[in-house]
Design an enzyme around this catalytic site. Structure first.
Site: not given
Ligand SMILES: *[C@@H]1O[C@H](CO)[C@@H](O)[C@H](O)[C@H]1NC(C)=O
Ligand SMILES: *[C@@H]1O[C@H](CO)[C@@H](O)[C@H](O)[C@H]1NC(C)=O
Length: 408
Positions: A383, A178
């Protein structure tokens, strides 16, 4: 829309339930995971892996960063001249991301057992790197005047140079999650001489372009980012979600195995990461919330919100006049993706609410040296599954390590 509402309602109910419960002393501790309350170093020690702490690595602008190292795995202590795996956490996270699911799952242990010398970074402002030679994070607003631009252009080069100096190696394998990928793109855009120090970049949930993201919280943030920036600066909120005991407490009370709100507790994670109850082991939530959120500057959030709203991957937008003074142009300059010449493997997934597939494709098309574009073969992978999924090894890490072997 229904899912969004469900998430938001779940979040509110969770907070209410957590606050209404008794103090943690009265908790039944029989079912508590032994890693609850442990930090990165203590978790590694409990798994009986070697661990080193490298503290106060100083950046040119005075921030003091801590790194954690697993120098070898269980069966390769004698092996010398190991390749370095440098791993970098995401937004609001820390080195704990790479170890908190234990030695059977977390990638730091897998890398160590594969023969890598594993170094875990900590960005300025998080639990470990919340210090500076002059500025006081509790008092000085200037301490928090940074976004992932500074993490990428200053912290990463500082930590990589430190690791290369200590190990005597020429290059590192970089693995980021990320924001750990965003900062990497910034580093090579701004300081292309660091391409030579990267053997391979493994990007988990890569984030550069963000205009198609579906996370409701970030969509709201993007919609109101100008107002929010003004409000935050007016009331002096420079630091975003520090690791206070509140979150650890909520995690332990609301998310423990006997709590009737454990399902709701998981919704907080889904709100951030996307909807996939199958891959999140809810028993592990109190372990995760022990160290996460680990703190960040409000400016990191605003910088992302600007990218969602503008559709560009570019430097921080200070407004017309300050942009003109700082950058010599009315809008901020875009990052130079053409400068990212090190080989890159992109690992992305269909149910990622932050790194949308179309955004990853747009970025991939511009990368000069794409080594692999790997869509995780589980349409519900989200995610946070890159760190916490029950099957993260077969679905993702095994492929990443195979790619790394190709670059050995
Ligand atoms: C992604 O976002 C861009 C910019 O807002 C837009 O033009 C495009 O249609 C979006 N793509 C999809 C598949 O929604
Ligand atoms: C979930 O975590 C608990 C506690 O660590 C563990 O006992 C259990 O086996 C895990 N479940 C799965 C499916 O991995």
């Amino acid at each position: 829309m229904f899912d969004t509402m469900k998430n938001v309602i779940g979040f509110v109910l969770l907070l209410t339930a957590a606050l209404a419960q008794d103090a943690p002393e009265t908790l039944d501790e029989r079912n508590q995971h032994p890693d609850v309350g442990l930090n990165t170093i203590q978790m590694i020690q409990r798994q009986e892996y070697p661990v080193e702490e490298h503290i106060n690595i100083q950046t040119p602008d005075g921030y003091l960063l801590d790194m954690h190292r697993i120098p070898h795995g269980k069966n390769n202590a004698g092996q010398t001249n190991k390749p370095v795996a440098f791993v970098m956490h995401g937004l609001l996270s820390s080195s704990a991301d790479w170890v908190n699911m234990g030695s059977e799952k977390s990638i730091a242990y897998q890398l160590a057992d594969e023969g890598y010398d594993v170094w875990m970074g900590n960005a300025r402002g998080n639990t470990w790197s919340r210090k500076h030679i002059i500025l006081n994070p509790n008092r000085d607003s200037d301490f928090w005047d940074f976004s992932w631009h500074e993490i990428g252009s200053i912290d990463l080069p500082t930590m990589i140079d430190y690791v290369l100096r200590v190990t005597g190696r020429q290059q590192v394998f970089y693995i980021g999650h990320s924001q750990g990928t965003t900062a990497f793109w910034v580093m090579l855009s701004e300081r292309p001489e660091y391409n030579d120090k990267i053997r391979l970049m493994v990007a988990l949930a890569p984030i550069a372009y963000m205009s198609n993201l579906t996370n409701p919280f970030f969509q709201l943030l993007a919609m109101f980012h100008n107002t929010l920036e003004w409000i935050f600066s007016f009331i002096g909120i420079d630091e975003f979600l520090p690791n206070t005991n509140l979150f650890g407490l909520i995690g332990q009370i609301a998310c423990n195995d006997e709590s009737f709100v454990q399902g709701l507790c998981a919704s907080v994670f889904f709100l951030i990461g996307g909807w996939n109850s199958a891959q999140l082991n809810q028993s592990m939530i109190p372990v995760i919330t022990t160290n996460t959120p680990a703190g960040a500057a409000t400016k990191q959030m605003i910088h992302y919100a600007q990218g969602i709203s503008s559709g560009h991957f570019r430097k921080y937008d200070y407004g017309l006049i300050l942009n003109l003074i700082r950058y010599g142009s009315l809008s901020p300059p875009a990052y130079e993706i053409a400068n990212i010449r090190a080989p890159v493997g992109l690992f992305y997934s269909a149910n990622d609410w932050l790194a949308a597939v179309v955004d990853v494709h747009q970025f991939a098309n511009q990368l000069p040296n794409l080594a692999l574009q790997y869509l995780v073969p589980d349409p519900r992978f989200n995610h946070l599954d890159y760190l916490f999924a029950i099957d993260v090894r077969p679905l993702c890490y095994d492929r990443a390590l195979a790619l790394m072997r190709q670059f050995a």
